[in-house]
Design an enzyme around this catalytic site. Sequence first.
Site, PDB file in Angstrom:
ATOM      1  N   ASP A 194      -3.432 -18.019  -0.393  1.00  0.00           N
ATOM      2  CA  ASP A 194      -4.456 -18.670  -1.229  1.00  0.00           C
ATOM      3  C   ASP A 194      -5.144 -19.778  -0.442  1.00  0.00           C
ATOM      4  O   ASP A 194      -6.371 -19.904  -0.442  1.00  0.00           O
ATOM      5  CB  ASP A 194      -3.863 -19.173  -2.556  1.00  0.00           C
ATOM      6  CG  ASP A 194      -2.554 -19.929  -2.407  1.00  0.00           C
ATOM      7  OD1 ASP A 194      -1.984 -19.964  -1.296  1.00  0.00           O
ATOM      8  OD2 ASP A 194      -2.088 -20.505  -3.416  1.00  0.00           O
TER       9      ASP A 194
ATOM     10  N   ASP B 222     -12.624  -8.895   3.727  1.00  0.00           N
ATOM     11  CA  ASP B 222     -13.882  -8.880   2.966  1.00  0.00           C
ATOM     12  C   ASP B 222     -14.407 -10.298   2.794  1.00  0.00           C
ATOM     13  O   ASP B 222     -15.612 -10.552   2.879  1.00  0.00           O
ATOM     14  CB  ASP B 222     -13.690  -8.242   1.579  1.00  0.00           C
ATOM     15  CG  ASP B 222     -13.986  -6.750   1.587  1.00  0.00           C
ATOM     16  OD1 ASP B 222     -13.687  -6.095   2.605  1.00  0.00           O
ATOM     17  OD2 ASP B 222     -14.522  -6.242   0.578  1.00  0.00           O
TER      18      ASP B 222
ATOM     19  N   LYS C 252       2.783 -15.376   1.667  1.00  0.00           N
ATOM     20  CA  LYS C 252       2.960 -16.061   0.388  1.00  0.00           C
ATOM     21  C   LYS C 252       4.444 -16.392   0.276  1.00  0.00           C
ATOM     22  O   LYS C 252       5.142 -15.985  -0.677  1.00  0.00           O
ATOM     23  CB  LYS C 252       2.456 -15.146  -0.754  1.00  0.00           C
ATOM     24  CG  LYS C 252       2.373 -15.805  -2.113  1.00  0.00           C
ATOM     25  CD  LYS C 252       1.288 -16.858  -2.242  1.00  0.00           C
ATOM     26  CE  LYS C 252       1.344 -17.523  -3.610  1.00  0.00           C
ATOM     27  NZ  LYS C 252       0.431 -18.690  -3.722  1.00  0.00           N
TER      28      LYS C 252
ATOM     29  N   TYR D 266       0.817  -1.207   0.000  1.00  0.00           N
ATOM     30  CA  TYR D 266       0.000   0.000   0.000  1.00  0.00           C
ATOM     31  C   TYR D 266       0.859   1.271   0.000  1.00  0.00           C
ATOM     32  O   TYR D 266       0.418   2.322  -0.458  1.00  0.00           O
ATOM     33  CB  TYR D 266      -0.904   0.047   1.235  1.00  0.00           C
ATOM     34  CG  TYR D 266      -2.244  -0.622   1.070  1.00  0.00           C
ATOM     35  CD1 TYR D 266      -2.341  -1.947   0.680  1.00  0.00           C
ATOM     36  CD2 TYR D 266      -3.420   0.087   1.328  1.00  0.00           C
ATOM     37  CE1 TYR D 266      -3.571  -2.565   0.549  1.00  0.00           C
ATOM     38  CE2 TYR D 266      -4.649  -0.520   1.203  1.00  0.00           C
ATOM     39  CZ  TYR D 266      -4.729  -1.842   0.807  1.00  0.00           C
ATOM     40  OH  TYR D 266      -5.956  -2.444   0.692  1.00  0.00           O
TER      41      TYR D 266
ATOM     42  N   ASP E 259      -6.560  -6.980   3.802  1.00  0.00           N
ATOM     43  CA  ASP E 259      -7.672  -6.278   3.152  1.00  0.00           C
ATOM     44  C   ASP E 259      -8.561  -7.285   2.443  1.00  0.00           C
ATOM     45  O   ASP E 259      -9.784  -7.279   2.598  1.00  0.00           O
ATOM     46  CB  ASP E 259      -7.113  -5.256   2.149  1.00  0.00           C
ATOM     47  CG  ASP E 259      -8.231  -4.533   1.424  1.00  0.00           C
ATOM     48  OD1 ASP E 259      -9.171  -4.072   2.105  1.00  0.00           O
ATOM     49  OD2 ASP E 259      -8.179  -4.446   0.183  1.00  0.00           O
TER      50      ASP E 259
HETATM   51  C1  IPM Z   1     -10.443  -1.085   3.936  1.00  0.00           C
HETATM   52  C2  IPM Z   1     -10.650  -0.374   2.623  1.00  0.00           C
HETATM   53  C3  IPM Z   1      -9.454   0.533   2.369  1.00  0.00           C
HETATM   54  C4  IPM Z   1      -8.229  -0.345   2.272  1.00  0.00           C
HETATM   55  C5  IPM Z   1      -9.570   1.445   1.131  1.00  0.00           C
HETATM   56  C6  IPM Z   1     -10.819   2.290   1.154  1.00  0.00           C
HETATM   57  C7  IPM Z   1      -8.347   2.306   0.977  1.00  0.00           C
HETATM   58  O1  IPM Z   1     -10.852  -1.281   1.592  1.00  0.00           O
HETATM   59  O2  IPM Z   1     -10.283  -0.402   4.960  1.00  0.00           O
HETATM   60  O3  IPM Z   1     -10.452  -2.321   3.948  1.00  0.00           O
HETATM   61  O4  IPM Z   1      -7.943  -0.909   1.203  1.00  0.00           O
HETATM   62  O5  IPM Z   1      -7.523  -0.468   3.285  1.00  0.00           O
HETATM   63 MN    MN Z   2     -11.019  -3.351   2.249  1.00  0.00          MN
END
Ligand code: IPM
Ligand code: MN
Length: 384
Positions: free
Chosen positions: A236, A264, A203, A148, A260
């Site tokens: 993975d 999700d 990884k 990042y 990240d």
């Molecule tokens: C998160 C979001 C952020 C990230 C974005 C909005 C920059 O997806 O907090 O998970 O990638 O960290």
């Molecule tokens: Mn995110």
Amino acid sequence: MTSSQRPTTYRIAWLPGDGIGREVTEPALAVLDAVAEAHGFFLDVGEHAMGGCAIDATGVPLPDATREACMAADAVFMGAVGGPAWDDQPPETRPERGLLALRRLLGTFANLRPVSVPKTLAGASPLRREIVAGTDLLIVRELTGGIYFGEPRGTVEEAGEGGHTESVSFNTMRYTDAEIERIARVGFEWARRRGRRVTSVDKANVLDVSRRWRALVSEIGASEYPDVHLDHLYVDNAAMQLVRNPRGFDVVLTSNLFGDILSDLAATLPGSLGLLPSASLGAPNQQRCVGLFEPVHGSAPDLAGQGVANPLAAILSGAMLFDALDRPEAAAAVRSGVTGALDAGYRTADLAGHGPTAVTTEAMARCVSQYALRAPSRASLVVE
Ligand code: IPM
Ligand code: MN
């Protein structure tokens, strides 16, 4: 510290941001306010611009005034940033850049993303109830390093084959030993407070940075945390195992990008991204570190303005904020309010499915308040 030594008023920098950010954080703040008052303290909330709305107002995603307000606050409570309106912005002035700059500014290198599946929601998951019921894991994501932020980054013209120039784009995945070591310790410390297991995700079969990550995490585990069980997974495989057997995880320790993605993915377990809170914290021994509390979900522009968004992720981020302010009773009351509302059958549209009729964002938050104030002593119920 006894309660009499704690401050009675805390300064909260509120950054509603874009999309549903305001819709979920405003009612969440009402819940936090009510619970704080019931526990004898107050929130002094100041609103500041961040993200796309800040770009519209000032030209930059994280204006100086917002930076200063955040640095001076006891905690930052954020909604979400971004949306299609700003998709064509140059990279330096995208809303997301404001969030990354804020994380760096505050030094919040440790991002905590708890994922649990309350009993009442096991049926809302797209996965089978018997797989997800009882899930209780914590993703510890490194937040201020890795790909990042790594330099060099960008797009340049290079001499290609046959005398043509071609565009080449690149980012750098980069970690210093110190960055790996400090996040590893955060992961191990949390494991000690939970189930004493750390799964470090990397990884290492491909990436040099991951090989170093694995070696250092193993070293720290063996020398400083022999009481914590450590294993390693390639990212993975970790993605697959999180779906196949989420109950097999306690603390998931990983880097910025992998964390990240996996968080999700983990959000599918309880059935909605609208349930997952997060806390971003700095070093515990740092003299003064302002934490950043935000839902894991994004700005969801497709839902904005309809009053249908789920405020629970924002409300539960508020519980994490109370924990960080050393107000565990208030944090427990907020969590108990959420459990109470869910147990009573209240659902926003994301979770209503074919079952009960959905309530609005505001109604859900009001309901949480009622249960939080009704039973402030029913502690830590969300994790089952
Ligand atoms: C998160 C979001 C952020 C990230 C974005 C909005 C920059 O997806 O907090 O998970 O990638 O960290
Ligand atoms: Mn995110």
